[in-house]
Design a protein around this motif. Structure first.
Motif, PDB file in Angstrom:
ATOM      1  N   VAL A 116       0.559  -1.292  -0.131  1.00  0.00           N
ATOM      2  CA  VAL A 116       0.179   0.047  -0.030  1.00  0.00           C
ATOM      3  C   VAL A 116       1.021   1.296   0.029  1.00  0.00           C
ATOM      4  O   VAL A 116       1.770   1.320   0.632  1.00  0.00           O
ATOM      5  N   GLY A 117       0.543   2.106  -0.947  1.00  0.00           N
ATOM      6  CA  GLY A 117       1.241   3.561  -0.984  1.00  0.00           C
ATOM      7  C   GLY A 117       0.287   4.335  -0.298  1.00  0.00           C
ATOM      8  O   GLY A 117      -1.068   4.523  -0.564  1.00  0.00           O
ATOM      9  N   ILE A 118       0.511   5.178   0.669  1.00  0.00           N
ATOM     10  CA  ILE A 118      -0.186   6.293   1.411  1.00  0.00           C
ATOM     11  C   ILE A 118       0.099   7.711   0.934  1.00  0.00           C
ATOM     12  O   ILE A 118       1.244   8.217   1.221  1.00  0.00           O
ATOM     13  N   ILE A 119      -0.808   8.581   0.412  1.00  0.00           N
ATOM     14  CA  ILE A 119      -0.539   9.878   0.361  1.00  0.00           C
ATOM     15  C   ILE A 119      -1.435  10.699   1.178  1.00  0.00           C
ATOM     16  O   ILE A 119      -2.743  10.570   1.340  1.00  0.00           O
ATOM     17  N   THR A 120      -0.973  11.725   1.813  1.00  0.00           N
ATOM     18  CA  THR A 120      -1.834  12.445   2.852  1.00  0.00           C
ATOM     19  C   THR A 120      -1.616  13.896   2.823  1.00  0.00           C
ATOM     20  O   THR A 120      -0.185  14.478   2.643  1.00  0.00           O
ATOM     21  N   ASP A 121      -2.516  14.928   3.164  1.00  0.00           N
ATOM     22  CA  ASP A 121      -1.842  16.212   3.808  1.00  0.00           C
ATOM     23  C   ASP A 121      -2.136  16.611   5.109  1.00  0.00           C
ATOM     24  O   ASP A 121      -1.894  17.653   5.627  1.00  0.00           O
ATOM     25  N   GLY A 122      -2.210  15.609   5.935  1.00  0.00           N
ATOM     26  CA  GLY A 122      -2.297  15.582   7.378  1.00  0.00           C
ATOM     27  C   GLY A 122      -1.388  14.309   8.059  1.00  0.00           C
ATOM     28  O   GLY A 122      -1.568  13.417   7.724  1.00  0.00           O
ATOM     29  N   ASP A 144       4.812   3.691  -9.869  1.00  0.00           N
ATOM     30  CA  ASP A 144       6.024   2.822  -9.141  1.00  0.00           C
ATOM     31  C   ASP A 144       5.408   1.518  -8.992  1.00  0.00           C
ATOM     32  O   ASP A 144       4.539   1.092  -8.494  1.00  0.00           O
ATOM     33  N   PRO A 145       6.442   0.484  -9.566  1.00  0.00           N
ATOM     34  CA  PRO A 145       6.096  -0.870  -9.654  1.00  0.00           C
ATOM     35  C   PRO A 145       5.926  -1.622  -8.170  1.00  0.00           C
ATOM     36  O   PRO A 145       5.544  -2.591  -8.098  1.00  0.00           O
ATOM     37  N   ASN A 146       6.660  -0.787  -7.088  1.00  0.00           N
ATOM     38  CA  ASN A 146       6.548  -1.217  -5.796  1.00  0.00           C
ATOM     39  C   ASN A 146       5.121  -1.030  -5.020  1.00  0.00           C
ATOM     40  O   ASN A 146       5.053  -1.609  -3.820  1.00  0.00           O
ATOM     41  N   VAL A 147       4.212  -0.397  -5.623  1.00  0.00           N
ATOM     42  CA  VAL A 147       3.171  -0.037  -5.201  1.00  0.00           C
ATOM     43  C   VAL A 147       1.862  -0.730  -5.954  1.00  0.00           C
ATOM     44  O   VAL A 147       1.591  -0.647  -7.072  1.00  0.00           O
ATOM     45  N   ASP A 148       1.057  -1.539  -4.991  1.00  0.00           N
ATOM     46  CA  ASP A 148       0.099  -2.296  -5.667  1.00  0.00           C
ATOM     47  C   ASP A 148      -1.387  -1.389  -5.435  1.00  0.00           C
ATOM     48  O   ASP A 148      -2.262  -1.743  -6.166  1.00  0.00           O
ATOM     49  N   ALA A 149      -1.426  -0.580  -4.314  1.00  0.00           N
ATOM     50  CA  ALA A 149      -2.775   0.099  -4.189  1.00  0.00           C
ATOM     51  C   ALA A 149      -2.438   1.274  -3.595  1.00  0.00           C
ATOM     52  O   ALA A 149      -1.564   1.612  -2.741  1.00  0.00           O
ATOM     53  N   ILE A 150      -3.320   2.318  -3.681  1.00  0.00           N
ATOM     54  CA  ILE A 150      -3.105   3.864  -3.190  1.00  0.00           C
ATOM     55  C   ILE A 150      -3.905   4.214  -2.257  1.00  0.00           C
ATOM     56  O   ILE A 150      -5.538   4.174  -2.686  1.00  0.00           O
ATOM     57  N   ILE A 151      -3.773   4.772  -1.256  1.00  0.00           N
ATOM     58  CA  ILE A 151      -4.850   5.422  -0.112  1.00  0.00           C
ATOM     59  C   ILE A 151      -4.502   6.932  -0.404  1.00  0.00           C
ATOM     60  O   ILE A 151      -3.369   7.106   0.050  1.00  0.00           O
ATOM     61  N   VAL A 152      -5.317   8.035  -0.933  1.00  0.00           N
ATOM     62  CA  VAL A 152      -5.230   9.079  -0.837  1.00  0.00           C
ATOM     63  C   VAL A 152      -6.196   9.670   0.268  1.00  0.00           C
ATOM     64  O   VAL A 152      -7.171   9.621   0.160  1.00  0.00           O
ATOM     65  N   ILE A 153      -5.334  10.466   1.391  1.00  0.00           N
ATOM     66  CA  ILE A 153      -6.007  11.085   2.163  1.00  0.00           C
ATOM     67  C   ILE A 153      -6.235  12.484   1.798  1.00  0.00           C
ATOM     68  O   ILE A 153      -5.145  13.088   1.660  1.00  0.00           O
ATOM     69  N   VAL A 154      -7.320  13.114   2.151  1.00  0.00           N
ATOM     70  CA  VAL A 154      -7.668  14.623   1.559  1.00  0.00           C
ATOM     71  C   VAL A 154      -8.343  15.195   2.837  1.00  0.00           C
ATOM     72  O   VAL A 154      -9.364  15.031   2.867  1.00  0.00           O
ATOM     73  N   LEU A 155      -7.531  16.044   3.623  1.00  0.00           N
ATOM     74  CA  LEU A 155      -8.292  16.967   4.597  1.00  0.00           C
ATOM     75  C   LEU A 155      -8.693  18.048   3.791  1.00  0.00           C
ATOM     76  O   LEU A 155      -7.667  18.826   3.446  1.00  0.00           O
ATOM     77  N   PHE A 156      -9.828  18.336   3.425  1.00  0.00           N
ATOM     78  CA  PHE A 156     -10.485  19.504   2.661  1.00  0.00           C
ATOM     79  C   PHE A 156     -10.103  20.686   3.378  1.00  0.00           C
ATOM     80  O   PHE A 156     -10.228  21.874   2.673  1.00  0.00           O
TER      81      PHE A 156
END
Lengths: 473, 473
Positions: free
Chosen positions: B315-321, B385-397
Motif C-alpha cells: 500500500v502507498g499512502i498519500i496525505t496532507d495531514g 511505481d512498480p512497488n506500489v499495488d494500491a493507493i490510499i489518498v487522504i484529503v483533508l479538505f
C-alpha cells in the motif's frame, strides 16, 4: 485542590482579557488575517468579551481596529499573545513579550523543530525566555486554541474551509493540527459539542499533562479526549493522568501503535512512539480509556457527556428489529460486557403488556408493528429491574406504526429520571438522522450501529470499574 | 454457463411482465396499499414496465386500476404474485396460484413458522404446493424485493418512513426485514447504490444459495452482500458460494457469532447459529469475505463496486495531514497489509517536485500548505511505481490552499486510468461530505476514517488473493 497554579497560568489562553495578534494583517486568507477575523467576528457577536490588539509595524488600522507597531506599544491589559509571523522573528518578539509582562503565548508559526537543527535551536531560545519570565507557551507549529464559549479561536482556517462545532462538555487535545481541524469540522456536522480544543503542535512547553491538570478544575469540561503520537515526559504524564481520572474520564487515541505507524509518527512529529505495550500499560494504570480510532473516541466521549455511570456491566437490550438485537448481543460479548438476566418481575410485567408475537427476553424485541407505548413498557421494566445496569435501546424508525416524537419523548424522559445510563442506536437515513439529532439535544446519545453503541457503553463501564477499584485502594 | 435454470426461475421476481398484488387495498398505510402504491408510482414514472393487477374480493377499483376478485380471474400474463393477506388464507391462495400457472410468489405475510407449530404446518403446506407446481417462493414473513432499475418494490414501508436508495452494482440479501429496511434507508442517505435487495424472511424456498447462483448471471451486479443469522442447508450454500466467488466477490455479515448473539438469533429467526468457527472456515474455504458490522460490509462493497483489483498487498499512502498518515499506517499493519517501499525513481521524482518541508516517503505527506498539483505529483509517482499495488489518498479538505474541484478531478482521472485501486479518505464536515459525494459519483470510493479506508482495501486484497489461489489450483 492540589494545583491551582496551573489554572492561573493557563486561564489567559482560554479567557483572555485582551489578546494581541502579532502578525495581524488585512490580506484575506493569510493566517494573521483569519485569526484576527475570528476574534473580531466573535467580539461583534458578543461572544469574545476581551480587547483585540492587532500588531503589525506596517499598518495603522485594520477594519476599524487600531494596529500597534510593536509589542512594546501594547496596552497593559494584554494577557495573551498569538504569534503569526515568520519563525526567525519569533525569538526577538518573545523577548519583547517578556518585557511587556505577557504570560501566555500561542505560537502558530511553523518552521521550527520539525524542520531540523536550526529550528530546534530557536525553540530552545524561546523556551529559555519563557522559563526565565514565567511565560507559558502553546506551540509552535500549531493551530492553537478554540473555545466557543469565550470566543477564543486561533484556528487559521476560515469558515468556508472549516465549520466550527457548538459548545459542549468535551475537551479535545490534538498533537496534529490538520487532524484537529478535520475533527472540529467533523464535530460541527456530527453535532458533537466541543468546550475547548487545544492543538499544541511541537509542544515545547504546555503539554498533555498541563492540560489534564487544568481540566481537573474546569467545570465546563466533563470528559477529555486526546490525539497523541508520543509523550515526552512519561512520569509527568502518568502523574497528571492519575490526578484527573479520579474526577473526570480521559480518552486517548494514541497512534503509532504498529511498526508502520511508529515509523510514520517519527517523520510526522518526531515522536518516539515507544513500544505500544508500554502505552497500553500506562493507560491501564492511570485509568485512561484507549480509543481504536476517532469514531470510537468521540462515541465514548459523547456517552460520558450525556450519561450517568453504570453500577455494573449487565446490559439490557430493547429493539424493534431482531437482527439489530442479535448484532448488539454479539457486541456485548465482543466488548467484554454481560447480558443481564431479567428478573421474574420484568418478564411477568412484559408478558402481561405485550402481544404474543413480541419477544420478552434479553434482547426484548418489541417487533416491527410496535408503537411507542410498547417501548415504554420495556424501558420502564428494564429501568426498574435490579438485574439491569445499563440499557441499549435500538430504534429502527422505519417501522410503520411508531410515532417518532412519542418514542423520542419517552427515551428522553427515562434517560433523565433513571439512574442507569440509556444509550440509543438508530440505523437509517434522513429521518433517522433528524430524530437522532433531537434525541441527542434531549440528552440521549445515539449511535449509528449496534456495535458502536455497545462499544461506547463499554467505555462507561470500564471507567466506572476504574473508579470502583480506586475506592477499594 | 452451468445453471441458467435458476435464472429463468428467479427472473420474474426481478423483472415481472405482470404483478398480481393479492391483498391490495385502498386503505392508506396498510401493507397491501403501500406495495400497490410502490408499483403504481414506479409505473407512472416509467420505471416499472409491467402490468399491475390488484386482487381483492371486496373492491372493484383502486385509483383507476381494475381490481380482480380472485386469482382465477387474473390475466394470463401474470408471472409474479405478491401476497399480503392474513396467514390462514395463504395456503388456499397458493393453490389458486398453482392452478393459474404463476411460478413466482413473494409472501409478505407474517405469522408462520416464527410463531410456532401451527405456522410451521402452513409453511409445509405452502412449500408442498410450490414444489409440486414448480413455483418459487420468497418469504413468508419478509419485506421481499427491491429493484430500482425495474421498479419492483414490495417493501411495505412508505416513502415517508424509509428512503429508497439509487441503483448501483451492489446486491443486498438480508435475513432480517427490519434490518433490510434500515439498510435501504441508510444506503439512500450514504449514496450507496443497491441494484437488487432481497429479504427472504423465513426462507422456506428461495435461499442464499439460489440467490448467489442467480447473481452469477446478473450483469448489473458486481458484488453481493449478505446479512445472515444462520444457513439451513450448509452443503448447498458452500457449493453455490464456490461458484459465485469465482466470478464475483461476496461479503457476508453473519451475526450470532458469540454465545449471547447466537441465543438472540435463535429467538429471532429460529436460526441455529452453529459454532462460529465453522462459519469462519466455510467463508474462508469459499472465498466469502466476512464483515465485522454493516459499515464494514458496505465499505468493502463500495470498493468492489468502484475499484480495480490490486495485484498485491503493498500500500502507498498519500496525505496532507501527518496524523492521518500515521493512523492509516497503523491500519495497514492492523489489517494485514504491507507498506510499499517506494522505488528510487519515485523518491527522486518527488524530491525534485516537492518543497523541502513536504515529506517524501510512505506515507508521503504533501503537508498542510499543499495545492492540488502537489497531490498530482504524488499520485502520478505512486501510480507509476512498480512497488506500489494500491493507493490510499487522504484529503483533508480543510487545508487553506487546496482547490477542491482540482483535487477531485485529479483523483477521478487517475482512478480511471490507473490499473491500481485508488481509495480516498476524507475526514471533516459539510464541505467534506459534498466533495466526497462528487468523488464517489466520479468513481472514487471515499471513507470517513483512515481505518475504514484501509479496511476496505484489505477486502479487495483478500479477494484478489483468493482468485490467485484458485488460478494455482
Amino acid at each position: 485542590m492540589e494545583n491551582p497554579k496551573i489554572v492561573e497560568e493557563l486561564k489567559p489562553f482560554f479567557e483572555p482579557k485582551a489578546v494581541a495578534i502579532i502578525g495581524a494583517t488585512n490580506k484575506k486568507g493569510k493566517v494573521g488575517n483569519v485569526i484576527f477575523e475570528n476574534f473580531k467576528r466573535n467580539k461583534e457577536q458578543g461572544i469574545f468579551k476581551g480587547n483585540i490588539y492587532p500588531v503589525n509595524p506596517k499598518l495603522d488600522e485594520i477594519e476599524g481596529y487600531r494596529v500597534y507597531k510593536s509589542v512594546k506599544e501594547l496596552p497593559d491589559d494584554t494577557d495573551l499573545a498569538v504569534i503569526a509571523i515568520p519563525a526567525p522573528f519569533v525569538p526577538n518578539t518573545m523577548r519583547e513579550i517578556a518585557e511587556k509582562g505577557i504570560k501566555a503565548v500561542v505560537i502558530i508559526t511553523g518552521g521550527f523543530g520539525e524542520l531540523g537543527e536550526e529550528g530546534k535551536k530557536m525553540e530552545e531560545e524561546i523556551l529559555q525566555i519563557a522559563k526565565e519570565n514565567g511565560i507559558r507557551v502553546i506551540g509552535p507549529n500549531c493551530v492553537g486554541v478554540y473555545v466557543p464559549d469565550t470566543g477564543v479561536d486561533t484556528v487559521f482556517l476560515p469558515d468556508e474551509k472549516m465549520d466550527r462545532p457548538k459548545s459542549g462538555p468535551i475537551a479535545f487535545v490534538s498533537q496534529s493540527g490538520a487532524f484537529a481541524a478535520a475533527m472540529l469540522d467533523w464535530a460541527a456536522l456530527a453535532g458533537i459539542g466541543i468546550g475547548k480544543m487545544v492543538s499544541y503542535g511541537n509542544k515545547i512547553d504546555v503539554d498533555d499533562a498541563d492540560l489534564m491538570d487544568y481540566f481537573i478544575y474546569d467545570d465546563s469540561i466533563k470528559v477529555v479526549t486526546f490525539y497523541i503520537e508520543g509523550v515526552k515526559d512519561g512520569r509527568k504524564f502518568i502523574e497528571a493522568a492519575k490526578r484527573i481520572t479520579k474526577v473526570k474520564p480521559v480518552i486517548a487515541l494514541k497512534s503509532g501503535r504498529t511498526e508502520y505507524g511508529a515509523k510514520a509518527a517519527s517523520s510526522h512529529t518526531g515522536s518516539l512512539a515507544g513500544t505500544d505495550v508500554i502505552y497500553d500499560a500506562v493507560f491501564k494504570q492511570t485509568g485512561i480509556l484507549r480509543a481504536e480510532d476517532f469514531e470510537h473516541m468521540f462515541d465514548v466521549a459523547k456517552a460520558f457527556a450525556k450519561c450517568k455511570l453504570p453500577k455494573g456491566d449487565r446490559v439490557g437490550i430493547i429493539t424493534d428489529g431482531g437482527g439489530a438485537g442479535v448484532m448488539a448481543s454479539d457486541a456485548v460479548a465482543k466488548f467484554g460486557l454481560r447480558m443481564a438476566e431479567l428478573s421474574e418481575e420484568t418478564i411477568k410485567y412484559l408478558k402481561e403488556h405485550f402481544p404474543p408475537h413480541a419477544v420478552v427476553g434479553n434482547p426484548t424485541d418489541v417487533v416491527g408493528d410496535t408503537d411507542a407505548q410498547r417501548y415504554k413498557y420495556a424501558i420502564e421494566a428494564f429501568v426498574n429491574d435490579p438485574n439491569v445496569d445499563a440499557i441499549i435501546v435500538i430504534v429502527l424508525f422505519q417501522v410503520p406504526l411508531l410515532d417518532e416524537d412519542e418514542i423520542v419523548e419517552i427515551l428522553a424522559e427515562y434517560a433523565k429520571k433513571s439512574e442507569k445510563p440509556i444509550l440509543a442506536v438508530a440505523m437509517g437515513g434522513k429521518k433517522t438522522e433528524k430524530y437522532a439529532k433531537i434525541l441527542e439535544e434531549k440528552g440521549v446519545p445515539v449511535y449509528p450501529t449496534p456495535e458502536r453503541g455497545v462499544r461506547a457503553l463499554a467505555g462507561l463501564v470500564q471507567y466506572a470499574k476504574y473508579l470502583e477499584k480506586l475506592k477499594g485502594e
